[in-house]
Design a protein around this motif. Structure first.
Motif, PDB file in Angstrom:
ATOM      1  N   SER A   1       0.827  -1.206   0.000  1.00 37.26           N
ATOM      2  CA  SER A   1       0.000   0.000   0.000  1.00 37.26           C
ATOM      3  C   SER A   1       0.867   1.264   0.000  1.00 37.26           C
ATOM      4  O   SER A   1       0.559   2.247  -0.676  1.00 37.26           O
ATOM      5  CB  SER A   1      -0.921   0.012   1.217  1.00 37.26           C
TER       6      SER A   1
ATOM      7  N   ARG B   1      -8.373   5.861   5.491  1.00 35.14           N
ATOM      8  CA  ARG B   1      -8.179   4.653   6.270  1.00 35.14           C
ATOM      9  C   ARG B   1      -8.465   4.863   7.760  1.00 35.14           C
ATOM     10  O   ARG B   1      -9.063   4.035   8.410  1.00 35.14           O
ATOM     11  CB  ARG B   1      -6.735   4.225   6.108  1.00 35.14           C
TER      12      ARG B   1
ATOM     13  N   ASP C   1      -5.720  -3.390  -4.671  1.00 33.85           N
ATOM     14  CA  ASP C   1      -4.917  -3.805  -3.516  1.00 33.85           C
ATOM     15  C   ASP C   1      -5.497  -5.127  -3.032  1.00 33.85           C
ATOM     16  O   ASP C   1      -6.706  -5.285  -2.935  1.00 33.85           O
ATOM     17  CB  ASP C   1      -4.996  -2.738  -2.418  1.00 33.85           C
TER      18      ASP C   1
HETATM   19 MG    MG Z   1      -1.850  -3.076   2.320  1.00 34.74          MG
END
Ligand code: MG
Ligand code: GDP
Length: 297
Positions: free
Chosen positions: A38, A53, A88
């Motif tokens: 990420s 997030r 992802d």
């Molecule tokens: Mg990740």
């Protein structure tokens, strides 16, 4: 001052007609969790894909690791538009049982092919949204002496479906000579185990010397050793993306520190069009042939 990722050169790779429509590109990251997937995609495109997030509660965060998450960002540089999709994937290693840990990922790739196949046979063929995965960055841990059985199996599960580009993650944990040793070893093992990673196309004989040199460097640098960081540090009076250590700073975009810039140039400036072509002409064609065979047998 404004930083550029460099995709304004995309029109040189394809016909001008598509310039107005803009470009799209889908990039997937895969590998064990905690290897910096990420972080790297954030660093690659200078965007904070994960800024929301923090808003997630604990329960959602647990869900997040077992799910494939797709982010789309529209970026524009010098009048050229790029719709970038990042896929992802849940890092393996969290689960006790890692058998077939690539299954959700190969299923995802197949589903995108399936959707495209259906759309292509439908009535609205002109406006198909192409969600096929054009490239998968596979993260190899820096700490081992080469590929682990799971790396071999994982890449083999992917290599007939998507362009696999292997990376050595967290290269700042290794000295330059350790990086070289690990790269040589990984290249050897890729050969030995018959893993078909993405092949940079050979350049034409009439290409200029600078281009040929670039091409040679690219091939020799595989697997790219990368460093990701979401923090800006100060190095020699300049603010750069990097990681701060007691002994100094590693700069993500410094070519003598890692292959990050090479990777980004390859993905965006020089090989995006080829990655898309191979996806369409090789991987998707394979899928399509299988579908048709199943339908007629
Ligand atoms: Mg990740
Ligand atoms: P993911 O699970 O593969 O997506 O990994 P993350 O991107 O969430 O990163 C996991 C941890 O590794 C975080 O604490 C990052 O700050 C750190 N990290 C990411 N990239 C690097 C790197 O290149 N070098 C080092 N030393 N740490 C990194």
């Amino acid at each position: 001052e404004k930083q550029y990722v460099g995709f304004a050169t995309l029109p040189n790779q394809v016909h001008r007609k598509s310039v107005k429509k803009g470009f799209d590109f889908t990039l997937m990251v895969a590998g064990e969790s905690g290897l910096g997937k990420s972080t790297l995609v954030n660093s690659l495109f200078l965007t904070d894909l994960y800024k929301d997030r923090k808003l997630l509660n604990a329960e959602e965060r647990i869900n997040q690791t077992v799910e494939i998450i797709k982010h789309t960002v529209d970026i524009e540089e010098k009048g050229v538009k790029l719709k970038l999709t990042i896929v992802d994937t849940p890092g393996f290693g969290d689960a006790v049982n890692n058998a077939e840990c690539w299954k959700p990922i190969t299923d995802y790739i197949d589903q995108q092919f399936e959707q495209y196949f259906r759309d292509e046979s439908g009535l609205n063929r002109k406006n198909i949204q192409d969600n096929r995965v054009h490239c998968c960055l596979y993260f190899i841990p820096p700490f081992g002496h080469g590929l682990r059985p799971v790396d071999v199996e994982f890449m083999k599960a992917l290599h007939e479906k998507v362009n696999v580009v292997p990376l050595i993650s967290k290269a700042d944990c290794l000295t330059p000579s350790e990086v070289k040793k690990l790269k040589d070893r990984v290249r050897e093992e890729i050969d030995k185990f018959g893993i078909k990673i993405y092949q940079f196309p050979d350049c034409d004989s009439d290409e200029d010397e600078e281009f040929k040199q670039q091409d040679k460097e690219l091939k020799e640098s595989t697997p790219f050793a990368v460093i990701g960081s979401n923090t800006v540090v100060e190095a020699k009076g300049q603010r750069v993306r990097g990681r701060l250590y007691p002994w100094g700073i590693v700069e993500v975009e410094n070519q003598s520190h890692c292959d990050f810039v090479k990777l980004r140039n390859m993905l965006i400036r020089t090989h995006m069009h080829d990655l898309k072509d191979v996806t369409c002409d090789v991987h998707y064609e394979n899928y399509r042939a299988q579908c048709i065979q199943q339908m007629t047998s």
